[in-house]
Motif scaffolding. Structure first.
Motif, PDB file in Angstrom:
ATOM      1  N   VAL A  78       0.874  -1.169   0.000  1.00  0.00           N
ATOM      2  CA  VAL A  78       0.000   0.000   0.000  1.00  0.00           C
ATOM      3  C   VAL A  78       0.914   1.223   0.000  1.00  0.00           C
ATOM      4  O   VAL A  78       1.819   1.323   0.840  1.00  0.00           O
ATOM      5  N   ARG A  79       0.679   2.151  -0.934  1.00  0.00           N
ATOM      6  CA  ARG A  79       1.534   3.342  -1.054  1.00  0.00           C
ATOM      7  C   ARG A  79       0.654   4.593  -1.122  1.00  0.00           C
ATOM      8  O   ARG A  79      -0.269   4.677  -1.928  1.00  0.00           O
ATOM      9  N   TRP A  80       0.955   5.556  -0.253  1.00  0.00           N
ATOM     10  CA  TRP A  80       0.194   6.810  -0.214  1.00  0.00           C
ATOM     11  C   TRP A  80       1.152   7.984  -0.377  1.00  0.00           C
ATOM     12  O   TRP A  80       2.229   8.016   0.233  1.00  0.00           O
ATOM     13  N   LEU A  81       0.775   8.940  -1.213  1.00  0.00           N
ATOM     14  CA  LEU A  81       1.552  10.153  -1.422  1.00  0.00           C
ATOM     15  C   LEU A  81       0.625  11.354  -1.349  1.00  0.00           C
ATOM     16  O   LEU A  81      -0.499  11.320  -1.872  1.00  0.00           O
ATOM     17  N   ASP A  82       1.086  12.415  -0.719  1.00  0.00           N
ATOM     18  CA  ASP A  82       0.318  13.661  -0.664  1.00  0.00           C
ATOM     19  C   ASP A  82       1.308  14.811  -0.745  1.00  0.00           C
ATOM     20  O   ASP A  82       2.259  14.873   0.050  1.00  0.00           O
ATOM     21  N   GLY A  83       1.110  15.718  -1.713  1.00  0.00           N
ATOM     22  CA  GLY A  83       2.084  16.787  -1.902  1.00  0.00           C
ATOM     23  C   GLY A  83       1.457  18.103  -2.316  1.00  0.00           C
ATOM     24  O   GLY A  83       0.272  18.177  -2.671  1.00  0.00           O
ATOM     25  N   THR A  84       2.274  19.132  -2.304  1.00  0.00           N
ATOM     26  CA  THR A  84       1.851  20.487  -2.643  1.00  0.00           C
ATOM     27  C   THR A  84       2.890  21.133  -3.550  1.00  0.00           C
ATOM     28  O   THR A  84       4.096  20.962  -3.343  1.00  0.00           O
ATOM     29  N   ILE A  85       2.406  21.864  -4.563  1.00  0.00           N
ATOM     30  CA  ILE A  85       3.256  22.720  -5.397  1.00  0.00           C
ATOM     31  C   ILE A  85       2.847  24.160  -5.112  1.00  0.00           C
ATOM     32  O   ILE A  85       1.688  24.535  -5.312  1.00  0.00           O
ATOM     33  N   GLU A  86       3.775  24.957  -4.617  1.00  0.00           N
ATOM     34  CA  GLU A  86       3.442  26.311  -4.201  1.00  0.00           C
ATOM     35  C   GLU A  86       3.129  27.214  -5.397  1.00  0.00           C
ATOM     36  O   GLU A  86       3.551  26.951  -6.529  1.00  0.00           O
ATOM     37  N   SER A  87       2.370  28.273  -5.136  1.00  0.00           N
ATOM     38  CA  SER A  87       2.009  29.225  -6.186  1.00  0.00           C
ATOM     39  C   SER A  87       3.257  29.960  -6.684  1.00  0.00           C
ATOM     40  O   SER A  87       4.248  30.099  -5.962  1.00  0.00           O
ATOM     41  N   TYR A  88       3.202  30.429  -7.939  1.00  0.00           N
ATOM     42  CA  TYR A  88       4.325  31.189  -8.488  1.00  0.00           C
ATOM     43  C   TYR A  88       3.852  32.026  -9.668  1.00  0.00           C
ATOM     44  O   TYR A  88       2.807  31.766 -10.270  1.00  0.00           O
ATOM     45  N   THR A  89       4.638  33.047  -9.976  1.00  0.00           N
ATOM     46  CA  THR A  89       4.388  33.908 -11.129  1.00  0.00           C
ATOM     47  C   THR A  89       5.576  33.811 -12.071  1.00  0.00           C
ATOM     48  O   THR A  89       6.735  33.964 -11.644  1.00  0.00           O
ATOM     49  N   GLU A  90       5.310  33.535 -13.333  1.00  0.00           N
ATOM     50  CA  GLU A  90       6.380  33.423 -14.325  1.00  0.00           C
ATOM     51  C   GLU A  90       6.979  34.796 -14.627  1.00  0.00           C
ATOM     52  O   GLU A  90       6.385  35.843 -14.331  1.00  0.00           O
ATOM     53  N   THR A  91       8.121  34.766 -15.276  1.00  0.00           N
ATOM     54  CA  THR A  91       8.736  35.974 -15.816  1.00  0.00           C
ATOM     55  C   THR A  91       8.954  35.783 -17.310  1.00  0.00           C
ATOM     56  O   THR A  91       9.068  34.658 -17.789  1.00  0.00           O
ATOM     57  N   GLY A  92       9.012  36.889 -18.041  1.00  0.00           N
ATOM     58  CA  GLY A  92       9.241  36.818 -19.471  1.00  0.00           C
ATOM     59  C   GLY A  92       7.963  36.974 -20.262  1.00  0.00           C
ATOM     60  O   GLY A  92       6.871  37.165 -19.712  1.00  0.00           O
ATOM     61  N   PRO A  93       8.049  36.881 -21.606  1.00  0.00           N
ATOM     62  CA  PRO A  93       6.884  37.073 -22.478  1.00  0.00           C
ATOM     63  C   PRO A  93       5.772  36.076 -22.160  1.00  0.00           C
ATOM     64  O   PRO A  93       6.021  34.886 -21.984  1.00  0.00           O
ATOM     65  N   GLY A  94       4.534  36.556 -22.107  1.00  0.00           N
ATOM     66  CA  GLY A  94       3.398  35.687 -21.841  1.00  0.00           C
ATOM     67  C   GLY A  94       3.347  35.146 -20.440  1.00  0.00           C
ATOM     68  O   GLY A  94       2.703  34.113 -20.192  1.00  0.00           O
ATOM     69  N   ALA A  95       4.014  35.824 -19.478  1.00  0.00           N
ATOM     70  CA  ALA A  95       4.075  35.332 -18.101  1.00  0.00           C
ATOM     71  C   ALA A  95       2.680  35.196 -17.505  1.00  0.00           C
ATOM     72  O   ALA A  95       1.785  35.993 -17.775  1.00  0.00           O
TER      73      ALA A  95
END
Length: 581
Positions: free
Chosen positions: A461-478
């Motif tokens: 049995v394998r359980w994973l729980d994760g988070t990717i934090e918010s971010y703002t891109e830089t450059g054209p079309g950010a």
């Protein structure tokens, strides 16, 4: 201004004769003209397309070629040019506008003027294969040498599935790179599925539907821009593709980093455990003939030197391919499918170091530290590098139930810290963010012994729980990406077989295993209001390996595992070395 007079199909055929001679002469008189793209626009003018619908198509094309974003796209490649023609089809096919080289906005505007000057041809049945066949001939017999050869098919009806598929396959065999579809869902709500099955084909191909003829203009602008730039078209909300794909690949990366810490589970399945080193000391000699009191001979002294510690290290490589995935667009007023995940490849290189301690014959505790780099390529959408550092304590229990059977169980906890560096196409907007995950992995099974053969069932049995934090891109079309979460809960049921060969200096143990894995968290939450890509619900997991173990000494093992699903497959190779003391 490049205008076209009114014509009938007969006049088109007659006009093609001198044109063919001119093209033939040009081919022999000059070198091919290098260009970034040869694009053949294959357009439905069958009886199901009335005059007003025909005009909406032509207005869509002319507006697209007057659009500044298309002008920029035309000049974005190494050759700053594209070559384009327009082909009509009903139950046959004919050239509406011949090959035209576009190098800037002025050229594109002139091509749009030529489209506006066309009058309504056609009116017969719907046969997309005729347009594909003619486009193939046009692409392979002209004065241009394009980096990419693309056919763009638009229409509102189906043809003969076998003939359409055969034309698609023949085009790809002739050197066409991709055939893209723009089905108009005016009369057939599932026409996009037909296009995906029988018309779309080739590398990085796609189907991008319009809900009606009124929506054709917006769809064709997005589609042409994508084809010229060499990417998959996405809607204005399409930034969700990056977030959706990152969630999926984060699960894959975390699973790879934490799986089978140090080959510990493999050793237990193989029945290889340190038993210590026996030292036999002869009985001491006495002046009375070496006899103990009572006339009994003295016994030799046997001592067992245990080696409770093991330090080990492991390096591994894992490669995984995820197929592109579509789903119905779940927003009001839309009746089409959208891309949830592009074709994605993940290459992970990593290493782990750890230390074990045998508390007694049954219990072992350990701690490991792992580091990995995952290189993620999202076809025509972008790429991501994921750096992971993981801390992994674990505990193992082993019990001899009988001389012929043993039971084992492992519990691993993992905490991972991740860093994401993303580049999103088409303009190369750059993003950087952090994340983390928690994981638990529980394994249990039986070792049944028959001579040198060790085999038995196992479960995980394998359980994973994760988070990717918010971010703002830089450059054209950010763009701004809000925080997102990912979760996985999977089980495995399988069987393993190992053969323990006793050699003079140690044990050589080949092993094999096969398991069925089921994912319970296949339906991921939405991303930016859109459905997220899903995981394969069921996979076959096949493993093999070989290890050499010296009791109270060094050991080395090599392992391979394949995970095979309907929409993903991966291959893992790892090498572990350790020493007991």
């Amino acid at each position: 201004m490049n205008t076209k007079p009114r014509y009938t199909r007969r006049s088109l055929t007659l006009a093609a004769l001198p044109a063919a001679l001119i093209v033939s002469s040009a081919l022999s008189a000059q070198s091919p003209i290098l260009t970034d793209l040869e694009l053949s626009l294959v357009t439905d003018v069958s009886g199901s397309v009335d005059s007003s619908e025909y005009l909406l198509q032509m207005q869509g094309y002319s507006s697209a070629f007057r659009n500044p974003s298309i002008h920029s796209a035309i000049q974005s490649g190494p050759n700053s040019s594209i070559a384009v023609n327009l082909i009509f089809f009903d139950n046959s096919a004919f050239v509406g506008l011949g090959w035209t080289l576009l190098t800037n906005g002025t050229d594109a505007d002139a091509f749009a003027d030529s489209i506006d000057a066309l009058s309504r041809p056609g009116g017969g049945g719907t046969s997309p294969h005729t347009g594909i066949n003619l486009a193939t001939s046009e692409l392979t017999n002209n004065i241009y040498d394009g980096t990419r050869l693309v056919i763009d098919v638009s229409g509102d009806g189906t043809g003969s599935s076998s003939l359409d598929a055969a034309a698609r396959d023949a085009a790809l065999a002739a050197g066409v790179d991709s055939i893209n579809g723009l089905p108009i869902l005016n009369d057939i709500a599932t026409l996009d599925e037909y296009y995906e099955d029988y018309i779309q084909g080739g590398s990085n191909s796609f189907t991008f539907p319009a809900d009606s003829f009124e929506d054709f203009e917006d769809a064709v602008i997005a589609k042409l821009e994508a084809e010229i730039l060499g990417r998959v078209p996405i809607s204005e909300e399409g930034d969700y593709l990056v977030s959706s794909t990152l969630r999926t690949v984060s699960i894959s990366s975390a699973r790879t980093v934490t799986s089978n810490v140090g080959g510990r589970l493999a050793r237990l399945r193989s029945g290889v455990r340190s038993t210590g080193t026996e030292t036999v000391t002869p009985a001491p000699y006495s002046a009375k003939g070496g006899m103990a009191k009572g006339g009994m001979a003295k016994e030799p002294i046997v001592t067992v030197e245990r080696c409770p510690w093991e330090v080990w290290g492991q390096v591994y490589y894992n490669t995984e391919d995820l197929d592109q995935q579509f789903a119905p667009l779940a927003i009001p007023g839309a009746n089409r499918r959208i891309l949830l995940r592009p074709d994605t490849s993940i290459d992970t290189f990593g290493g782990t170091v750890g230390i074990d301690y045998d508390i007694n014959d049954n219990w072992t505790i350990g701690f490991a530290v792992g580091a990995a780099r995952s290189d993620v390529e999202m076809s025509l959408v972008g790429n991501t590098d994921i750096d992971t550092l993981s801390l992994m304590p674990y505990i193992s229990y082993y019990q001899e139930v009988s001389p012929m059977m043993a039971f084992y169980a492992d519990l691993l906890y993992a905490y991972g810290m991740t860093e994401y560096d993303t580049v999103r196409l088409p303009f190369g907007a750059v993003g950087n963010t952090d994340g983390d995950f928690h994981g638990l992995e529980f394994n249990t099974g039986l070792n049944m012994k028959s001579g040198s053969l060790v085999h038995g069932p196992f479960a995980q049995v394998r359980w994973l729980d994760g988070t990717i934090e918010s971010y703002t891109e830089t450059g054209p079309g950010a763009a701004f990406f809000p925080e997102s979460d990912f979760e996985s809960l999977a089980t495995q049921l399988g069987y393993h077989v190992a053969y323990v060969m006793e050699l003079s200096s140690g044990k050589l143990v080949p092993r094999f295993s096969a398991a069925w894995e089921h994912e319970f968290e296949a339906d991921q939450p939405t991303v930016l209001g859109f459905p997220s890509a899903t995981l394969d619900e069921d996979l076959a997991v096949l493993g093999t390996g070989i290890g050499y173990y010296v009791n109270c000494g060094w050991n080395i093992s090599l392992d391979y595992e394949a995970r095979l699903g309907s929409e993903s497959q991966s291959h893992y190779v790892g090498m572990k070395a350790g020493v007991e003391f």
